[in-house]
Design a protein around this motif. Structure first.
Motif, PDB file in Angstrom:
ATOM      1  N   GLY A  30      16.257  68.187  47.130  1.00 35.83           N
ATOM      2  CA  GLY A  30      15.134  69.084  46.922  1.00 35.83           C
ATOM      3  C   GLY A  30      15.082  70.198  47.950  1.00 35.83           C
ATOM      4  O   GLY A  30      14.712  71.337  47.629  1.00 35.83           O
ATOM      5  N   THR A  31      15.479  69.904  49.188  1.00 36.66           N
ATOM      6  CA  THR A  31      15.484  70.918  50.244  1.00 36.66           C
ATOM      7  C   THR A  31      16.689  71.840  50.116  1.00 36.66           C
ATOM      8  O   THR A  31      16.557  73.072  50.125  1.00 36.66           O
ATOM      9  CB  THR A  31      15.493  70.241  51.622  1.00 36.66           C
ATOM     10  N   VAL A  32      17.868  71.251  50.008  1.00 32.40           N
ATOM     11  CA  VAL A  32      19.088  72.061  49.898  1.00 32.40           C
ATOM     12  C   VAL A  32      19.064  72.890  48.619  1.00 32.40           C
ATOM     13  O   VAL A  32      19.485  74.050  48.594  1.00 32.40           O
ATOM     14  CB  VAL A  32      20.335  71.159  49.929  1.00 32.40           C
ATOM     15  N   GLY A  33      18.553  72.303  47.540  1.00 30.22           N
ATOM     16  CA  GLY A  33      18.507  73.017  46.270  1.00 30.22           C
ATOM     17  C   GLY A  33      17.684  74.290  46.333  1.00 30.22           C
ATOM     18  O   GLY A  33      17.958  75.248  45.592  1.00 30.22           O
ATOM     19  N   ALA A  34      16.666  74.335  47.187  1.00 29.12           N
ATOM     20  CA  ALA A  34      15.863  75.552  47.324  1.00 29.12           C
ATOM     21  C   ALA A  34      16.727  76.709  47.818  1.00 29.12           C
ATOM     22  O   ALA A  34      16.623  77.840  47.325  1.00 29.12           O
ATOM     23  CB  ALA A  34      14.700  75.308  48.279  1.00 29.12           C
ATOM     24  N   PHE A  35      17.608  76.446  48.784  1.00 29.18           N
ATOM     25  CA  PHE A  35      18.499  77.497  49.287  1.00 29.18           C
ATOM     26  C   PHE A  35      19.585  77.828  48.269  1.00 29.18           C
ATOM     27  O   PHE A  35      20.022  78.976  48.170  1.00 29.18           O
ATOM     28  CB  PHE A  35      19.114  77.060  50.615  1.00 29.18           C
ATOM     29  N   VAL A  36      20.012  76.831  47.506  1.00 32.13           N
ATOM     30  CA  VAL A  36      20.966  77.088  46.425  1.00 32.13           C
ATOM     31  C   VAL A  36      20.346  78.034  45.399  1.00 32.13           C
ATOM     32  O   VAL A  36      21.000  78.982  44.936  1.00 32.13           O
ATOM     33  CB  VAL A  36      21.390  75.767  45.756  1.00 32.13           C
ATOM     34  N   ALA A  37      19.084  77.812  45.063  1.00 32.63           N
ATOM     35  CA  ALA A  37      18.414  78.659  44.084  1.00 32.63           C
ATOM     36  C   ALA A  37      18.196  80.072  44.624  1.00 32.63           C
ATOM     37  O   ALA A  37      18.383  81.056  43.898  1.00 32.63           O
ATOM     38  CB  ALA A  37      17.076  78.033  43.680  1.00 32.63           C
ATOM     39  N   LEU A  38      17.809  80.181  45.901  1.00 33.41           N
ATOM     40  CA  LEU A  38      17.568  81.498  46.481  1.00 33.41           C
ATOM     41  C   LEU A  38      18.846  82.332  46.535  1.00 33.41           C
ATOM     42  O   LEU A  38      18.820  83.546  46.304  1.00 33.41           O
ATOM     43  CB  LEU A  38      16.983  81.349  47.888  1.00 33.41           C
ATOM     44  N   ARG A  39      19.977  81.684  46.842  1.00 36.25           N
ATOM     45  CA  ARG A  39      21.255  82.388  46.917  1.00 36.25           C
ATOM     46  C   ARG A  39      21.968  82.435  45.575  1.00 36.25           C
ATOM     47  O   ARG A  39      23.036  83.029  45.466  1.00 36.25           O
ATOM     48  CB  ARG A  39      22.157  81.692  47.942  1.00 36.25           C
ATOM     49  N   ARG A  40      21.394  81.817  44.558  1.00 39.74           N
ATOM     50  CA  ARG A  40      22.019  81.747  43.231  1.00 39.74           C
ATOM     51  C   ARG A  40      23.427  81.151  43.322  1.00 39.74           C
ATOM     52  O   ARG A  40      24.395  81.707  42.808  1.00 39.74           O
ATOM     53  CB  ARG A  40      22.056  83.135  42.580  1.00 39.74           C
ATOM     54  N   LEU A  41      23.501  80.001  43.990  1.00 39.20           N
ATOM     55  CA  LEU A  41      24.780  79.323  44.210  1.00 39.20           C
ATOM     56  C   LEU A  41      24.944  78.105  43.309  1.00 39.20           C
ATOM     57  O   LEU A  41      25.648  77.160  43.668  1.00 39.20           O
ATOM     58  CB  LEU A  41      24.889  78.895  45.681  1.00 39.20           C
ATOM     59  N   GLU A  42      24.307  78.110  42.156  1.00 39.63           N
ATOM     60  CA  GLU A  42      24.419  76.975  41.254  1.00 39.63           C
ATOM     61  C   GLU A  42      25.872  76.726  40.837  1.00 39.63           C
ATOM     62  O   GLU A  42      26.305  75.574  40.719  1.00 39.63           O
ATOM     63  CB  GLU A  42      23.551  77.199  40.010  1.00 39.63           C
ATOM     64  N   PHE A  43      26.628  77.802  40.609  1.00 40.65           N
ATOM     65  CA  PHE A  43      28.024  77.633  40.229  1.00 40.65           C
ATOM     66  C   PHE A  43      28.840  77.071  41.389  1.00 40.65           C
ATOM     67  O   PHE A  43      29.768  76.291  41.190  1.00 40.65           O
ATOM     68  CB  PHE A  43      28.600  78.970  39.753  1.00 40.65           C
ATOM     69  N   VAL A  44      28.494  77.449  42.613  1.00 39.06           N
ATOM     70  CA  VAL A  44      29.173  76.884  43.786  1.00 39.06           C
ATOM     71  C   VAL A  44      28.911  75.385  43.859  1.00 39.06           C
ATOM     72  O   VAL A  44      29.834  74.589  44.110  1.00 39.06           O
ATOM     73  CB  VAL A  44      28.683  77.578  45.078  1.00 39.06           C
ATOM     74  N   ALA A  45      27.664  74.970  43.646  1.00 40.25           N
ATOM     75  CA  ALA A  45      27.347  73.541  43.652  1.00 40.25           C
ATOM     76  C   ALA A  45      28.098  72.817  42.546  1.00 40.25           C
ATOM     77  O   ALA A  45      28.607  71.703  42.746  1.00 40.25           O
ATOM     78  CB  ALA A  45      25.837  73.347  43.487  1.00 40.25           C
ATOM     79  N   ASP A  46      28.187  73.440  41.385  1.00 41.50           N
ATOM     80  CA  ASP A  46      28.932  72.839  40.278  1.00 41.50           C
ATOM     81  C   ASP A  46      30.400  72.694  40.637  1.00 41.50           C
ATOM     82  O   ASP A  46      31.025  71.657  40.372  1.00 41.50           O
ATOM     83  CB  ASP A  46      28.760  73.704  39.031  1.00 41.50           C
ATOM     84  N   ALA A  47      30.975  73.728  41.248  1.00 43.82           N
ATOM     85  CA  ALA A  47      32.383  73.666  41.637  1.00 43.82           C
ATOM     86  C   ALA A  47      32.631  72.574  42.676  1.00 43.82           C
ATOM     87  O   ALA A  47      33.630  71.851  42.613  1.00 43.82           O
ATOM     88  CB  ALA A  47      32.831  75.025  42.192  1.00 43.82           C
ATOM     89  N   GLY A 223       8.274  77.601  51.281  1.00 43.40           N
ATOM     90  CA  GLY A 223       7.633  76.332  51.621  1.00 43.40           C
ATOM     91  C   GLY A 223       7.203  75.539  50.405  1.00 43.40           C
ATOM     92  O   GLY A 223       7.578  74.370  50.245  1.00 43.40           O
ATOM     93  N   PRO A 224       6.401  76.134  49.513  1.00 39.70           N
ATOM     94  CA  PRO A 224       6.025  75.412  48.291  1.00 39.70           C
ATOM     95  C   PRO A 224       7.212  75.060  47.403  1.00 39.70           C
ATOM     96  O   PRO A 224       7.201  74.009  46.754  1.00 39.70           O
ATOM     97  CB  PRO A 224       5.082  76.399  47.584  1.00 39.70           C
ATOM     98  N   ILE A 225       8.221  75.925  47.357  1.00 36.51           N
ATOM     99  CA  ILE A 225       9.400  75.616  46.538  1.00 36.51           C
ATOM    100  C   ILE A 225      10.068  74.338  47.027  1.00 36.51           C
ATOM    101  O   ILE A 225      10.427  73.453  46.236  1.00 36.51           O
ATOM    102  CB  ILE A 225      10.394  76.794  46.563  1.00 36.51           C
ATOM    103  N   ILE A 226      10.234  74.220  48.347  1.00 39.14           N
ATOM    104  CA  ILE A 226      10.854  73.019  48.910  1.00 39.14           C
ATOM    105  C   ILE A 226       9.965  71.804  48.686  1.00 39.14           C
ATOM    106  O   ILE A 226      10.444  70.738  48.266  1.00 39.14           O
ATOM    107  CB  ILE A 226      11.134  73.217  50.412  1.00 39.14           C
ATOM    108  N   ALA A 227       8.664  71.942  48.943  1.00 37.68           N
ATOM    109  CA  ALA A 227       7.750  70.803  48.795  1.00 37.68           C
ATOM    110  C   ALA A 227       7.707  70.312  47.354  1.00 37.68           C
ATOM    111  O   ALA A 227       7.789  69.103  47.093  1.00 37.68           O
ATOM    112  CB  ALA A 227       6.354  71.196  49.273  1.00 37.68           C
ATOM    113  N   ILE A 228       7.594  71.232  46.412  1.00 37.56           N
ATOM    114  CA  ILE A 228       7.548  70.838  44.995  1.00 37.56           C
ATOM    115  C   ILE A 228       8.883  70.259  44.559  1.00 37.56           C
ATOM    116  O   ILE A 228       8.937  69.271  43.811  1.00 37.56           O
ATOM    117  CB  ILE A 228       7.162  72.044  44.121  1.00 37.56           C
ATOM    118  N   GLY A 229       9.981  70.855  45.034  1.00 40.45           N
ATOM    119  CA  GLY A 229      11.304  70.339  44.680  1.00 40.45           C
ATOM    120  C   GLY A 229      11.530  68.925  45.190  1.00 40.45           C
ATOM    121  O   GLY A 229      12.006  68.058  44.448  1.00 40.45           O
TER     122      GLY A 229
END
Length: 308
Positions: A30-47, A223-229
């Motif tokens: 939930g925490t790391v995913g917030a930075f993945v979403a901000l940087r639009r690194l979803e494809f990097v995570a998939d790879a 902050g809310p993005i991380i907490a909700i995630g």
């Protein structure tokens, strides 16, 4: 409501261990995913979920199940370093760099697996996970990785946040953008390694992406993005385990735990999307009503004398 009913399934030791593992992963992803979403690194995570495959295959070939974690860790580190170097080359686009690393690493894994057929069935669990077979050693390893990743994000969170929105401002402030990219890639890679044995490569991406997407849907700031995630990841992990256990034990309906957790996350996202849609429509109606009240009707001018 009796809280003992909520925890009834987790009196079974293996379900308790699974819940602890998913809770740790929920906080981490939930925490790391917030930075993945901000940087639009979803494809990097998939790879990364696929590029750790050769490390798992080689580690399993050399040391059996005990070598899986170490092999995946090494492969993830190599992938993070290669992606950072290739994306810094202006002649190579980010998508091309990802494709190169992904195909190269995954092909190595296929070659290793093809050389031996004795453990291909065991590696199938790597693709789909074995959350119910989580051991205390795995929980400890996951906790160590989580503490390390969260410490890195806590130490460099502001710099990573600035890098996400304005790379030139980050450079002007004296931050080393290459080092920040490498740090985030390594954190994502370590997160994938921590989660991959529990929920498998086919499902780990959902735990990284969906909770952060729920956070962005319901919250506007980091902050809310991380907490909700984090909250949605932990809650859906609990609900997924409970639904899978109840369906299997009480209704004789075999539901695999990993996919059930992911489907629970997707359902939570759809609920969040629907809730924001309803709220947005109500807000538009309220604004339109307020505007209609504030704007007076045009005055009726008197008809000129002598007009028909």
């Amino acid at each position: 409501m009796d809280t003992t009913l909520l925890m009834e399934p987790f009196r079974v030791p293996y379900l308790t261990r699974a819940l602890i593992e998913l809770t740790i992963l929920g906080v981490l992803c939930g925490t790391v995913g917030a930075f993945v979403a901000l940087r639009r690194l979803e494809f990097v995570a998939d790879a990364l979920t696929h590029t750790v495959f050769p490390g798992v295959a080689i580690g399993f070939a050399l040391q059996g199940a005990d070598g899986v974690f170490e092999g995946a860790l090494i492969a993830a580190g190599i992938t993070a370093g290669a992606l950072t170097l290739l994306t810094r080359n202006r002649r190579t686009s980010d998508d091309a760099a990802l494709a190169i690393v992904l195909t190269a690493m995954f092909s190595i894994g296929v070659v290793v697996v093809s050389r031996s057929h004795s453990y291909t069935a065991d590696l199938q669990t790597f693709l789909f996970g074995q959350i119910l077979y989580t051991s205390r050693t795995q929980i400890i390893e996951t906790a160590v990785v989580a503490v390390l990743c969260l410490a890195v994000l806590a130490a460099s969170g502001r710099e990573l946040f600035l890098r996400s929105f304005d790379v030139e401002a980050a450079r002007a402030a004296g931050h080393r953008v290459g080092a920040l990219d490498l740090a985030l890639n390594l954190v994502i890679a370590l997160t994938v390694v921590a989660a991959v044995r529990t929920i498998g490569t086919a499902l780990v991406l959902a735990l990284l992406v969906v909770p952060a997407t729920i956070g962005r849907t319901l919250g506007g700031r980091i902050g809310p993005i991380i907490a909700i995630g984090v909250g949605s990841a932990v809650l859906c992990g609990y609900l997924g385990l409970t639904i899978s256990y109840t369906a299997s034990v009480d209704h004789d309906l075999a539901l695999p735990t990993g996919p059930t957790v992911v489907l629970t996350l997707v359902a939570a996202y759809l609920l969040a999307l629907g809730a924001t849609g309803v709220t947005r429509r109500r807000g538009l109606r309220a604004s339109a009503h307020a505007a209609a009240v504030r704007i007076p009707a045009p005055p009726v001018l008197p008809r000129p004398t002598g007009s028909p």
